[in-house]
Design a protein around this motif. Structure first.
Motif, short mmCIF file in Angstrom:
data_model
loop_
_atom_site.label_atom_id
_atom_site.label_comp_id
_atom_site.label_asym_id
_atom_site.label_seq_id
_atom_site.Cartn_x
_atom_site.Cartn_y
_atom_site.Cartn_z
N UNK A 153 15.21 -35.41 25.57
CA UNK A 153 14.14 -34.45 25.82
C UNK A 153 14.73 -33.05 25.88
N UNK A 154 13.93 -32.11 25.49
CA UNK A 154 14.38 -30.71 25.49
C UNK A 154 13.48 -29.88 26.40
N UNK A 155 12.27 -29.66 25.97
CA UNK A 155 11.38 -28.83 26.79
C UNK A 155 10.11 -29.59 27.18
N UNK A 156 10.15 -30.92 27.07
CA UNK A 156 8.99 -31.71 27.44
C UNK A 156 8.75 -31.66 28.95
N UNK A 157 7.54 -31.91 29.33
CA UNK A 157 7.18 -31.97 30.74
C UNK A 157 7.76 -33.24 31.34
N UNK A 158 8.53 -33.09 32.39
CA UNK A 158 9.13 -34.26 33.05
C UNK A 158 8.10 -34.87 33.99
N UNK A 159 7.60 -34.10 34.92
CA UNK A 159 6.54 -34.50 35.85
C UNK A 159 5.54 -33.35 35.88
N UNK A 160 4.25 -33.67 35.80
CA UNK A 160 3.24 -32.61 35.83
C UNK A 160 3.39 -31.79 37.11
N UNK A 203 -10.92 -43.34 37.18
CA UNK A 203 -11.50 -43.29 38.54
C UNK A 203 -11.12 -44.47 39.43
N UNK A 204 -11.06 -45.67 38.87
CA UNK A 204 -10.74 -46.83 39.69
C UNK A 204 -9.28 -46.78 40.16
N UNK A 205 -8.39 -46.34 39.28
CA UNK A 205 -6.99 -46.21 39.66
C UNK A 205 -6.81 -45.15 40.75
N UNK A 206 -7.59 -44.06 40.68
CA UNK A 206 -7.55 -43.03 41.73
C UNK A 206 -8.03 -43.61 43.05
N UNK A 207 -9.09 -44.42 42.99
CA UNK A 207 -9.59 -45.07 44.21
C UNK A 207 -8.51 -45.94 44.85
N UNK A 223 1.50 -39.85 40.03
CA UNK A 223 0.32 -40.62 39.63
C UNK A 223 -0.31 -40.00 38.38
N UNK A 224 -0.49 -38.69 38.40
CA UNK A 224 -1.08 -38.01 37.25
C UNK A 224 -0.15 -38.06 36.04
N UNK A 225 1.15 -37.95 36.27
CA UNK A 225 2.13 -37.97 35.18
C UNK A 225 2.15 -39.33 34.48
N UNK A 226 1.90 -40.39 35.24
CA UNK A 226 1.88 -41.73 34.65
C UNK A 226 0.65 -41.94 33.78
N UNK A 227 -0.27 -41.02 33.82
CA UNK A 227 -1.49 -41.11 33.01
C UNK A 227 -1.54 -39.99 31.97
N UNK A 228 -0.40 -39.39 31.73
CA UNK A 228 -0.26 -38.30 30.75
C UNK A 228 0.98 -38.56 29.91
N UNK A 229 1.19 -37.73 28.94
CA UNK A 229 2.35 -37.89 28.07
C UNK A 229 3.51 -37.09 28.65
N UNK A 230 4.29 -37.72 29.51
CA UNK A 230 5.40 -37.05 30.20
C UNK A 230 6.67 -37.86 30.08
N UNK A 231 7.80 -37.22 30.33
CA UNK A 231 9.09 -37.90 30.32
C UNK A 231 9.14 -38.95 31.42
#
Length: 160
Positions: free
Chosen positions: A18-25, A48-52, A87-95
């Motif tokens: 990785x170079x400039x990718x987002x590691x954690x939001x 929503x259910x996972x957030x709950x 939690x949010x990073x696991x639902x996004x495209x992150x390192x």
């Protein structure tokens, strides 16, 4: 694989460049808004259910935890903020999502009877799996301190 000797398990080395990718939001990214909703609000609307479930594990209602995060002004404990970011990073495209996915292979191999039953399970596991996070800007002047801190968080979380 369940009845094979640890030496018969094919070794796997995974390299995550990785170079400039987002590691954690970042918290700021999650607080940013498009005028209608915050980025965290959008991610919650998609899961929503996972957030709950996440809120239940922390003993808070979904509305309370979201509101506390959005309006905390630095009052919320850092550990909870990091857990929300993860939690949010696991639902996004992150390192971090890639790293966690790669670490799941290690967890599965660690559960094999041939690894658990060896004289030195940790050494047996290290001979089977290896993960290299090749973050090219870590510690350099061109990288950001926030990104370096996120890499250090992942390294500490998965150091074994």
């Amino acid at each position: 694989l369940l009845d094979s000797h640890a030496g018969n398990i094919p070794s796997l080395t995974q390299i995550i460049p990785c170079y400039s990718e987002t590691v954690i939001l970042s918290k700021q990214f999650l607080l940013d808004s498009d005028g209608v909703n915050t980025n965290l609000g959008f991610i919650i609307s998609q899961f929503p259910q996972e957030w709950d479930y996440f809120c239940q594990r922390h003993g808070r209602s979904p509305e309370e935890l979201f509101s506390n995060f959005i309006h905390s002004g630095g009052v919320m404990p850092k550990q909870i903020v990091m857990e929300i970011r993860m939690w949010a990073s696991m639902r996004s495209q992150t390192v971090s999502r890639t790293v966690v996915g790669a670490m799941q292979y290690q967890e599965v191999v660690a559960m094999l009877p041939s690894v658990q039953g060896s004289k030195d399970p940790r050494s047996a596991l290290e001979h089977c799996v290896e993960l290299v996070l090749a973050h090219q800007t870590y510690g350099s002047k061109s990288g950001s301190e926030a990104s370096d801190a996120d890499v250090r968080h992942l390294l500490a979380k998965y150091r074994d």
